[in-house]
Scaffold this active site. Structure first.
Site, PDB file in Angstrom:
ATOM      1  NE  ARG A 110      -5.579  -0.822  17.009  1.00  0.00           N
ATOM      2  CZ  ARG A 110      -4.708  -1.164  17.978  1.00  0.00           C
ATOM      3  NH1 ARG A 110      -3.836  -1.867  17.954  1.00  0.00           N
ATOM      4  NH2 ARG A 110      -5.395  -0.905  18.957  1.00  0.00           N
ATOM      5  CG  HIS A 140      -4.876   7.610  22.055  1.00  0.00           C
ATOM      6  ND1 HIS A 140      -5.040   7.449  23.149  1.00  0.00           N
ATOM      7  CD2 HIS A 140      -5.768   6.941  21.297  1.00  0.00           C
ATOM      8  CE1 HIS A 140      -5.758   6.366  23.625  1.00  0.00           C
ATOM      9  NE2 HIS A 140      -6.101   5.946  22.270  1.00  0.00           N
ATOM     10  CE1 TYR A 173     -14.030  -1.735  24.347  1.00  0.00           C
ATOM     11  CE2 TYR A 173     -12.869   0.489  24.008  1.00  0.00           C
ATOM     12  CZ  TYR A 173     -13.211  -1.033  23.605  1.00  0.00           C
ATOM     13  OH  TYR A 173     -12.910  -1.563  22.286  1.00  0.00           O
ATOM     14  NE  ARG A 269      -7.956  -3.441  28.904  1.00  0.00           N
ATOM     15  CZ  ARG A 269      -7.384  -3.577  27.717  1.00  0.00           C
ATOM     16  NH1 ARG A 269      -7.522  -4.819  27.045  1.00  0.00           N
ATOM     17  NH2 ARG A 269      -7.219  -2.393  27.166  1.00  0.00           N
ATOM     18  CG  HIS A 297     -10.508   1.784  27.465  1.00  0.00           C
ATOM     19  ND1 HIS A 297     -10.638   2.946  27.136  1.00  0.00           N
ATOM     20  CD2 HIS A 297      -9.716   1.234  26.577  1.00  0.00           C
ATOM     21  CE1 HIS A 297     -10.094   3.530  25.791  1.00  0.00           C
ATOM     22  NE2 HIS A 297      -9.374   2.292  25.589  1.00  0.00           N
TER      23      HIS A 297
END
Length: 361
Positions: A110, A140, A173, A269, A297
């Site tokens: 993205r 991912h 992160y 989160r 994260h």
């Protein structure tokens, strides 16, 4: 982070720093500014003495280059031959310095598609072998595997992370990076790469989590064990830390665990499709969200406590897209010291009274 190398490893330290500067220009700048404080002995120690696993926490440690860069530097010092990595750019330097590099690049990223296309071209120009993801699944995973052949046997150095190999986001992160020389994990990681190269999903793994076939099923089995313990009147608990959750099967299992008497603590989160404190459904579920200095994260999944505790880190959340439509990777952390530290992170966040917001019934 304050650390010092053993005196008899000065030469190796200098070579390590030299290779690390090649793999990360940012490290080179920061090293000259901050000196030895920025040297992460915890990354190098297991590869010097081969005694233990290592976990690195971003951004709270002064880590100034992606974990994969430091792993590559260690590999170069020890003469590892083959580097396999998912979705990272700095491997170009490794190829240019005589390593055989195989890189899996996921083009569906993205807001970052063009960068990944550019990186893949640069990797190929540098002599890397590049292959791409699945037609039906987005990759991912955060996985680096470095292989050497010694006396006819393969030796592995494996890095599994919860976040991207990105110098900028590593400063913003909170993520975890697990590094190990354990043979069984290396063999499983090698199988993951081989399967991806053949456009094949990984269906068998003992220590690693590999979505979509060996991720959700393993975690549901862990929840079932806690449910069984609770029904026997024994202590049982589940702690889940991730970004989001909407997977119906996992939500149903959390409700089942609550009804069986298992205490379920969740640190979520973002998106959360579980409602805490619903009578007859989630009375034993406690949910909180943390928004602090850094973006939370990391994904940590903990089942039980004490000697029977089993704890995992992973790249995937509990969204259906992660559990069923992506190739995610995680690992069970068996090292007692690291498992204790991970549990400490969870306990600390569950005690937070400053940055936490708790869901009310």
């Amino acid at each position: 982070m304050l650390a010092a190398f053993a005196p008899d490893h000065d030469a190796l330290r200098q070579r390590f720093l030299g290779r690390l500067c090649l793999f990360s220009k940012q490290f080179s700048r920061c090293y000259h500014r901050h000196g030895r404080r920025l040297i992460l002995l915890c990354l190098l120690a297991p590869f010097l003495w081969r005694e233990r696993d290592v976990a690195v926490g971003l951004s709270y440690l002064r880590f100034v280059c992606p974990p994969s860069c430091a792993v590559l530097a260690v590999a170069d010092c020890f003469g590892f031959d083959v580097v396999q990595v998912i979705d990272v750019g700095k491997q170009r330097n490794a190829a240019e310095n005589g390593k055989e590099v195989v890189a899996m690049v996921e083009l569906r990223a993205r807001f970052d598609e063009q960068n990944n296309i550019d990186w893949s071209k640069q990797l190929e120009d540098a002599g890397c072998t590049v292959f791409y993801g699945f037609d039906d699944y987005k990759v991912h995973s955060k996985l680096t595997l470095i292989t050497s052949r010694v006396n006819g046997q393969y030796k592995y150095l494996t890095q599994i992370g919860t976040g991207n190999y990105n110098e900028k986001t590593s400063e913003l992160y909170t993520d975890l990076s697990f590094i190990t020389t354990r043979q069984e994990i290396g063999e499983e990681a090698s199988a993951v790469f081989n399967n991806m190269a053949l456009q094949r999903l990984t269906s068998e793994a003992d220590t690693m989590l590999v979505a979509p076939l060996r991720f959700k099923t393993v975690l549901l089995e862990e929840m079932d064990r806690q449910i069984a313990l609770a029904m026997q009147g024994k202590p049982a608990s589940i702690i889940l830390k991730n970004n989001s959750i909407n997977d119906p099967q996992i939500i149903d299992k959390i409700s089942e665990a609550s009804c069986a008497g298992v205490r379920v603590d969740m640190i979520v989160r973002g998106i959360c499709c579980v409602r805490a404190g619903v009578p007859g459904r989630t009375e034993n579920v406690h949910i909180r969200s943390l928004v602090g200095r850094y973006l939370e994260h990391s994904r940590i999944y903990c089942f039980g406590s004490g000697e029977n505790m089993r704890i995992y880190i992973a790249s995937g959340d509990f969204l259906t897209r992660n559990t069923e439509r992506r190739v995610e990777v995680g690992v069970r952390v068996d090292d007692p010291a690291i498992a204790k530290k991970l549990r400490g992170i969870l306990d600390l966040q569950l005690r937070d009274t400053v940055n936490a917001r708790e869901m009310q019934p």
